[in-house]
Design a protein around this motif. Sequence first.
Motif, PDB file in Angstrom:
ATOM      1  N   TRP A 169       0.840  -1.198   0.000  1.00 32.28           N
ATOM      2  CA  TRP A 169       0.000   0.000   0.000  1.00 32.28           C
ATOM      3  C   TRP A 169       0.873   1.246   0.000  1.00 32.28           C
ATOM      4  O   TRP A 169       1.898   1.272   0.690  1.00 32.28           O
ATOM      5  N   ILE A 240      -2.092   9.544  -2.852  1.00 34.84           N
ATOM      6  CA  ILE A 240      -1.719   8.998  -1.542  1.00 34.84           C
ATOM      7  C   ILE A 240      -0.203   8.960  -1.397  1.00 34.84           C
ATOM      8  O   ILE A 240       0.335   9.238  -0.317  1.00 34.84           O
ATOM      9  N   VAL A 244       2.022  10.323   1.703  1.00 38.17           N
ATOM     10  CA  VAL A 244       2.614   9.328   2.603  1.00 38.17           C
ATOM     11  C   VAL A 244       4.087   9.063   2.287  1.00 38.17           C
ATOM     12  O   VAL A 244       4.958   9.198   3.156  1.00 38.17           O
ATOM     13  N   SER A 248       7.727  10.638   4.053  1.00 41.96           N
ATOM     14  CA  SER A 248       8.548   9.643   4.756  1.00 41.96           C
ATOM     15  C   SER A 248       9.997   9.721   4.312  1.00 41.96           C
ATOM     16  O   SER A 248      10.931   9.693   5.147  1.00 41.96           O
ATOM     17  N   LEU A 282       2.960  12.078  11.019  1.00 36.43           N
ATOM     18  CA  LEU A 282       2.680  11.376   9.755  1.00 36.43           C
ATOM     19  C   LEU A 282       1.906  10.084  10.005  1.00 36.43           C
ATOM     20  O   LEU A 282       1.018   9.712   9.229  1.00 36.43           O
ATOM     21  N   LEU A 283       2.225   9.389  11.097  1.00 38.52           N
ATOM     22  CA  LEU A 283       1.479   8.169  11.432  1.00 38.52           C
ATOM     23  C   LEU A 283       0.014   8.476  11.714  1.00 38.52           C
ATOM     24  O   LEU A 283      -0.875   7.679  11.361  1.00 38.52           O
ATOM     25  N   ILE A 286      -1.646   8.864   8.334  1.00 36.98           N
ATOM     26  CA  ILE A 286      -1.812   7.573   7.655  1.00 36.98           C
ATOM     27  C   ILE A 286      -2.959   6.785   8.258  1.00 36.98           C
ATOM     28  O   ILE A 286      -3.697   6.094   7.545  1.00 36.98           O
ATOM     29  N   SER A 287      -3.140   6.871   9.569  1.00 36.26           N
ATOM     30  CA  SER A 287      -4.218   6.118  10.212  1.00 36.26           C
ATOM     31  C   SER A 287      -5.594   6.548   9.729  1.00 36.26           C
ATOM     32  O   SER A 287      -6.555   5.770   9.804  1.00 36.26           O
ATOM     33  N   LEU A 290      -5.603   4.927   5.835  1.00 30.85           N
ATOM     34  CA  LEU A 290      -5.206   3.531   5.635  1.00 30.85           C
ATOM     35  C   LEU A 290      -6.422   2.609   5.735  1.00 30.85           C
ATOM     36  O   LEU A 290      -7.188   2.696   6.694  1.00 30.85           O
ATOM     37  N   LEU A 301       4.761   1.522   6.791  1.00 30.12           N
ATOM     38  CA  LEU A 301       4.720   1.699   8.244  1.00 30.12           C
ATOM     39  C   LEU A 301       5.994   1.172   8.892  1.00 30.12           C
ATOM     40  O   LEU A 301       6.486   1.738   9.880  1.00 30.12           O
TER      41      LEU A 301
END
Length: 406
Positions: A169, A240, A244, A248, A282-283, A286-287, A290, A301
Amino acid sequence: MSVNIYATDMLLVTIITLSLIKYATLECIIDNRTPNNDFEIELHKDLLCNYKMFEPPDKRLTQIDVRVVLKYFNFDDKEELFTIDTWMYMIWNDPRLKWNPEDYDGIDRINMRSMHIWTPQPFLYHKEDFYEYESLYYPVRCTIISTGNVTCIPRATHTVLCKTTLDNWPFDAHNCTLKFSIREGVKDNMTFVSMTRGEYIYGSYNTTGWNIVDFKIMDNLTGNIKLSLTFITERQALGIAAVVITPSITLAALTVSSLFLDVKDNIRLALATFSLLSSFQLLDIISEILPHQGSDSPTILLFIRSSIVISTFSICLCLILRSLRGRGRQPYRWVTSFNNYVSKSRLNFLLLLQYQTLSELSSDETEKLEGWFVFTYIINNVYTITTLVVYLILFIVYIPRPQPLK
């Protein structure tokens, strides 16, 4: 008396007027009937006379050529449901529907309702449909040629459960397969053959959020499965990826760049701290986007998790090296021995990444701090090179990328 005469005259005028209107409109009627309409009606009667629609054209083997036309598809990754809306061209030969066009004023093809002739529609079904009622084929008009070739184009919607895999993903691709079987209790010996090899599907290849990147059809599989349609769907991931993957990699580059600054530089500590806090932010982002289905974790991740660990170690290392650089006492004997070993061995390249020369220090500082100064540079350079290698491996292993078609 005069009133009666007036009423009689009005009635007579009305009758005459209506008669004239009726006569005038007779010539305006359009006759849509074709000259051979009577022959077509007669042909229908002759073909269906003594025709047994529940018996197949050939009791031993009836071959049906198939071509799939995809009109619409949708993949709901939240519910893991794959839905297609198709037109399925079915062509077969029925010798009972042959005729000589010369006997029917040159008519070489006609249309008939599928309910009046034998068709493979009621027998072919997808037994794993999530919504069974959607897989029903409704009566359609079939085209019959004088040679007995019959073409029917039923339209149907099928929904199947399609397991999602999220390891790559947002560039994840999924194989969704629909298997069509012959209904139990039907003794007809039918075989379904794809009409064209290599080009089976036409129509829509994309919908909101997804693309169909490949399509496979297999016919006459083992058992009672007659057709198998496999769609490979790929997420439209450019948007996306910008949210994301790009951040990163940027945060990882920020952590590495901070290692090239002097340990006493406050900017170094600020960059490493900013990278760490931004990774947690950032997490959280993403949550929100996702998908929550799938038993496997996206590799991105794992990349972010590893980057958080590296940023944490970078902050700790910076604080430790700062403490060592600030010592006023002479370094330990093992520190001096270690510095001498590195400077005289092939590992002396670790001293090339110095950010400050000892000549900039006073004689007293040089005498006291030379050992700690060199030692902190060696440790920092070892950590910098190790971090670069680790990030390179993490990039190759964990950063998702579009998969090439096989």
